[in-house]
Scaffold this active site. Structure first.
Site, PDB file in Angstrom:
ATOM      1  N   ASP A 347       0.850  -1.195   0.000  1.00  0.00           N
ATOM      2  CA  ASP A 347       0.000   0.000   0.000  1.00  0.00           C
ATOM      3  C   ASP A 347       0.883   1.242   0.000  1.00  0.00           C
ATOM      4  OD1 ASP A 347      -2.258   1.847   0.448  1.00  0.00           O
ATOM      5  OD2 ASP A 347      -3.363   0.034   0.912  1.00  0.00           O
ATOM      6  N   HIS A 410      -2.790   3.082  -4.573  1.00  0.00           N
ATOM      7  CA  HIS A 410      -2.290   2.536  -3.305  1.00  0.00           C
ATOM      8  C   HIS A 410      -0.913   1.887  -3.483  1.00  0.00           C
ATOM      9  CE1 HIS A 410      -5.626   3.278  -0.575  1.00  0.00           C
ATOM     10  NE2 HIS A 410      -6.453   2.981  -1.561  1.00  0.00           N
ATOM     11  N   CYS A 423       4.128   7.844 -14.252  1.00  0.00           N
ATOM     12  CA  CYS A 423       4.226   8.705 -15.421  1.00  0.00           C
ATOM     13  C   CYS A 423       5.308   9.742 -15.084  1.00  0.00           C
ATOM     14  CB  CYS A 423       2.915   9.443 -15.655  1.00  0.00           C
ATOM     15  SG  CYS A 423       1.491   8.362 -15.786  1.00  0.00           S
ATOM     16  N   CYS A 442       1.945   3.828 -13.978  1.00  0.00           N
ATOM     17  CA  CYS A 442       1.674   4.294 -15.344  1.00  0.00           C
ATOM     18  C   CYS A 442       1.304   3.103 -16.241  1.00  0.00           C
ATOM     19  CB  CYS A 442       2.914   5.011 -15.889  1.00  0.00           C
ATOM     20  SG  CYS A 442       2.723   5.482 -17.609  1.00  0.00           S
ATOM     21  N   GLU A 474      -9.798   2.992  -5.179  1.00  0.00           N
ATOM     22  CA  GLU A 474      -9.352   4.338  -4.808  1.00  0.00           C
ATOM     23  C   GLU A 474      -8.091   4.769  -5.555  1.00  0.00           C
ATOM     24  OE1 GLU A 474     -10.919   4.661  -0.247  1.00  0.00           O
ATOM     25  OE2 GLU A 474      -8.990   3.678  -0.523  1.00  0.00           O
ATOM     26  N   CYS A 486      -0.236  12.776 -18.738  1.00  0.00           N
ATOM     27  CA  CYS A 486       0.900  11.965 -19.223  1.00  0.00           C
ATOM     28  C   CYS A 486       0.758  11.765 -20.734  1.00  0.00           C
ATOM     29  CB  CYS A 486       0.915  10.621 -18.502  1.00  0.00           C
ATOM     30  SG  CYS A 486       2.077   9.439 -19.195  1.00  0.00           S
ATOM     31  N   TRP A 555     -17.642  -3.407  -1.833  1.00  0.00           N
ATOM     32  CA  TRP A 555     -17.165  -2.903  -0.540  1.00  0.00           C
ATOM     33  C   TRP A 555     -17.726  -1.540  -0.179  1.00  0.00           C
ATOM     34  CZ3 TRP A 555     -13.900   1.483  -0.333  1.00  0.00           C
ATOM     35  CH2 TRP A 555     -13.432   1.941  -1.560  1.00  0.00           C
ATOM     36  N   LEU A 584     -14.697  -4.371   9.614  1.00  0.00           N
ATOM     37  CA  LEU A 584     -14.491  -4.700  11.025  1.00  0.00           C
ATOM     38  C   LEU A 584     -13.435  -3.795  11.650  1.00  0.00           C
ATOM     39  CD1 LEU A 584     -14.646  -8.607  10.831  1.00  0.00           C
ATOM     40  CD2 LEU A 584     -16.513  -6.963  10.883  1.00  0.00           C
ATOM     41  N   ASP A 585     -12.830  -2.934  10.843  1.00  0.00           N
ATOM     42  CA  ASP A 585     -11.915  -1.931  11.399  1.00  0.00           C
ATOM     43  C   ASP A 585     -12.700  -0.735  11.943  1.00  0.00           C
ATOM     44  OD1 ASP A 585     -12.254  -2.079   8.509  1.00  0.00           O
ATOM     45  OD2 ASP A 585     -11.306  -0.102   8.445  1.00  0.00           O
ATOM     46  N   GLU A 636      -5.021   1.093   9.951  1.00  0.00           N
ATOM     47  CA  GLU A 636      -4.555   2.449  10.296  1.00  0.00           C
ATOM     48  C   GLU A 636      -4.567   2.687  11.802  1.00  0.00           C
ATOM     49  OE1 GLU A 636      -6.778   1.878   7.899  1.00  0.00           O
ATOM     50  OE2 GLU A 636      -6.366   3.118   6.131  1.00  0.00           O
TER      51      GLU A 636
HETATM   52  C1  ACM Z   1     -11.129  -0.136   0.387  1.00  0.00           C
HETATM   53  O1  ACM Z   1     -11.674  -0.059   1.505  1.00  0.00           O
HETATM   54  N1  ACM Z   1     -10.390   0.857  -0.053  1.00  0.00           N
HETATM   55  C2  ACM Z   1     -11.270  -1.309  -0.454  1.00  0.00           C
HETATM   56 ZN    ZN Z   2       1.602   7.559 -17.847  1.00  0.00          ZN
END
Ligand code: ACM
Ligand code: ZN
Length: 694
Positions: A347, A410, A423, A442, A474, A486, A555, A584-585, A636
């Site tokens: 990540d 990520h 890029c 890229c 994301e 680019c 999700w 669950l977080d 986190e």
């Molecule tokens: C996610 O929670 N970004 C899959």
């Molecule tokens: Zn690129």
């Protein structure tokens, strides 16, 4: 926390001088309760704290989870005016050897000192024994802890519940008749009581099983030893037979028959036999701490899973999870018939898996200081040898390990090590905060494909699962925007658009999604043709097209139906992990850990339980597209393994029942009753769980 109240005895030079104090004393005003109270600051920000003096703090309660799993803490002086030590307040503070309870102490709650394995002496200054939960010291043997009480109060302590255990060196075994109520999670398809005599468990001992079930026999032997203190023998009055009968259902199906002649577990495959054994283990949980089930009424259980994959996703990137702790989690998940651990190995904040071809990934990408406001060093990665060991270990528990390597977003940690992935070769520091980065791999750069193919090739020799997860979520905010600037990406896009087969996509913000599709098509093609893998990824609405046969994860809050419709339309499979039920977080109740205030919603136990994996869709959907359920444990805010367990359990049991059991057999109130029995056993075994049963 107000600095003026902190006296630092030892300071290690740091920019923010009080976040790294080893010895902390707080006097006067003390904020207890609410977001970021002084306990949250002590627990999560004073990561190096070894000694805490609260004697003069204006505080009469060490609140629930106040100092949960602070392993470095060696000494604590409790507030002079203390009345209450809350649930799990000092859970797993296993560096503490001695503790003094002030005279004013009135109550000690459930698991307040659970797993405090270092405890040697407790001095209680209270002349009347404080009220104490039966499991205040769960997971530890209090007969090995010395209790010193005020002169004249010895009799009161020696005759008072729980306190008396400190004086008794040997607890007698309490024999229990099974009452015929089967507290099994996930609930099996059918439980039938039959005619005949009950089984006397002390008659058991002989296991009859083919050599192909040696692993399952081994699990069974350990259970007989732990639950019944019974060693296996060559001959016994009652036998346990393990066998395979391919005709009884899918490979995870089993039947479990109990009568006075013994126990027979038949599985459609070894996995089914294993699940029959896990069910038996739950039947053997006694009511009493020192209890032992000595009779079981004759019963037949027939069982098989509703969905194929029941997984938990672990995130060692944000905060590293030590290798051995992954094994503990595998063994715990397997008890509830969960069969996949999905490891989010890369990540923005870290790269956690050794890749021999790209050594910088772990040399440079597996260390940083800080996760949001927690300024501790966070480091670690898994070697390939360790992951092979984990895969083999998990196989014995019928759990598969699914690796995830994110693309195209990520990936800041990888970009930090290899800027040529982007890029224009962007130089980026590793990320130390949560959130979404706009920097992406890229898609028009051959290095990106060489990199991904080499990484996936190395992983394929370690992770034997047929699945591999490609992330996909994301990718920037707004998504995929970084490719607009680019030149080579835009040239590639033009080429894609000039293909006469390119269909218009009304409603798209721009056409960059086609670049993402190009990247996914290419990597998916490689994974299928060269490595024989089935790709998985997080569903995003701007995929527009899902490659048939892939498995997407629903999700995002409120977008489950959209994801399901897309999976049906594209002939893909789907895992259900909607944020409303499966994250669950998120805290399980208001004010519960993690006490952060960036607007995390609440996922209560009941909310997790409410997940119906068919989501109101037809039997055809269930048959053709539904693959399973997943619970996420983004890390986190999860800064210890005990907290990982705390977030996972008991909600993972609700999820396992959603994924395994038939909807018509499920009932929340009944689940809670069964959970009470099972969570008592978890606590006795030292497993950390959240507190909410409702
Ligand atoms: C996610 O929670 N970004 C899959
Ligand atoms: Zn690129």
């Amino acid at each position: 926390m107000r600095k003026k109240y902190i006296i630092l005895v030892i300071i290690f030079i740091t920019q923010c001088f009080y976040v790294n104090a080893q010895n902390v004393k707080i006097t006067g005003d003390f904020r207890c309760g609410g977001w970021n109270d002084d306990f949250r600051q002590l627990r999560d920000l004073q990561w190096n704290m070894e000694s805490l003096d609260l004697s003069e703090a204006d505080c009469d309660s060490i609140r629930q989870n106040a100092l949960h799993s602070r392993h470095k803490l060696k000494n604590i002086i409790l507030p002079n005016k203390l009345k209450i030590i809350g649930q799990q307040a000092l859970f797993a503070c296993d560096g503490i050897e001695n503790i003094t309870l002030p005279e004013s102490t009135e109550r000690i709650e459930s698991r307040a000192f659970g797993n405090c394995f270092g405890l040697k002496t407790i001095i209680s200054s209270a002349t009347t024994p404080p009220q104490i939960a039966e499991d205040a010291f769960s997971g530890i043997d209090v007969s090995k802890v010395k209790l010193i009480v005020p002169k004249g109060s010895e009799k009161a302590y020696k005759t008072s519940d729980v306190w008396k255990d400190f004086f008794s060196k040997k607890a007698g075994i309490v024999k229990e008749k099974h009452n015929g109520i089967f507290n099994i999670i996930p609930i099996p398809n059918k439980i039938r009581h039959t005619e005949g005599k009950e089984l006397i468990t002390s008659n058991l001992g002989q296991i009859i099983a083919p050599s192909s079930l040696a692993n399952e026999s081994q699990h069974l032997q350990e259970i007989l030893d732990k639950r019944l203190r019974l060693k296996t023998k060559k001959k016994s009055k009652a036998k346990i037979t393990l066998e395979i009968d391919k005709t009884i259902g899918n490979p995870e199906s089993y039947t479990l028959c109990i009568d006075d002649s013994g126990i027979k577990i038949t599985g459609a495959d070894a996995a089914g036999v294993f699940y029959g054994i896990m069910t038996l283990d739950q039947i053997l949980i006694p009511k009493n701490k020192n209890g032992q089930i000595n009779t079981i009424p004759p019963t037949i259980i027939e069982d098989s899973p509703r969905t194929e994959i029941r997984e938990l996703m672990l995130d060692p990137c944000r905060i590293f999870i030590p290798f051995e702790d992954l094994k503990g989690m595998v063994a715990e998940m397997a008890r509830y018939k969960m069969n996949a651990m999905h490891l989010h190995l890369t990540d923005d904040q870290a790269w956690r898996i050794e890749i021999k071809k790209y050594p910088r990934l772990t040399e440079k990408g597996s260390f940083r200081v800080g996760m949001d406001d927690m300024q501790m060093p966070i480091e670690g990665f898994y070697t390939q040898e360790q992951m092979k060991e984990l895969v083999a270990f998990a196989k014995n528990y019928h759990v598969e390990i699914i690796p995830e390597i994110e693309m195209p977003g990520h990936q800041v940690a990888a970009i930090h090590c290899y800027p040529e992935l982007t890029c224009g070769g962007v130089q980026l520091p590793i990320r130390t905060t949560c959130g979404v980065s706009d920097n992406l791999l890229c898609p028009s750069n051959e290095f990106t494909y060489d990199f991904l193919e080499n990484v996936f090739t190395e992983l394929s020799s370690i992770f034997t699962s047929k699945y591999v997860h490609l992330g996909g979520d994301e990718a920037g905010n707004p998504p995929l925007e970084c490719w607009s600037g680019c030149k080579s990406c835009q040239a590639l896009l033009k080429e894609i658009m000039s293909d006469p087969n390119t269909k218009p996509q009304p409603g798209s913000r721009n056409d960059n999604w086609r670049l993402q599709k190009h990247m996914f098509d290419r990597v998916i093609g490689f994974l299928r043709s060269k490595l024989n893998k089935t790709p998985m990824f997080w569903y995003e609405t701007d995929f527009h097209e899902i490659q048939p046969g892939c498995i997407v994860f629903a999700w995002r809050h409120g977008l489950t139906a959209t994801a399901i419709d897309a999976a049906i339309r594209c002939n893909a499979k789907i895992m259900l992990c909607p944020g409303e039920h499966c994250y669950l977080d998120y805290p399980a109740a208001s004010g519960d850990m993690p006490e952060v205030n960036w607007g995390m919603p609440i996922t209560s136990l009941q909310q997790t339980y409410k997940l119906n994996p068919a989501w109101g869709y037809s039997k055809d959907f269930e048959k053709n597209n539904l693959c399973g359920v997943a619970g996420t444990l983004w890390s986190e805010c999860i800064n210890s393994t005990e907290r990982l367990y705390y977030m996972a359990f008991p909600r993972a049991l609700a999820l396992s029942e959603a994924g395994w059991s038939q909807q018509s057999n499920r009932n929340y109130d009944d689940f809670v009753k069964r959970l009470k029995h099972i969570s008592t056993d978890m606590h006795r075994r030292g497993i950390c769980t959240g507190n909410q049963l409702k």
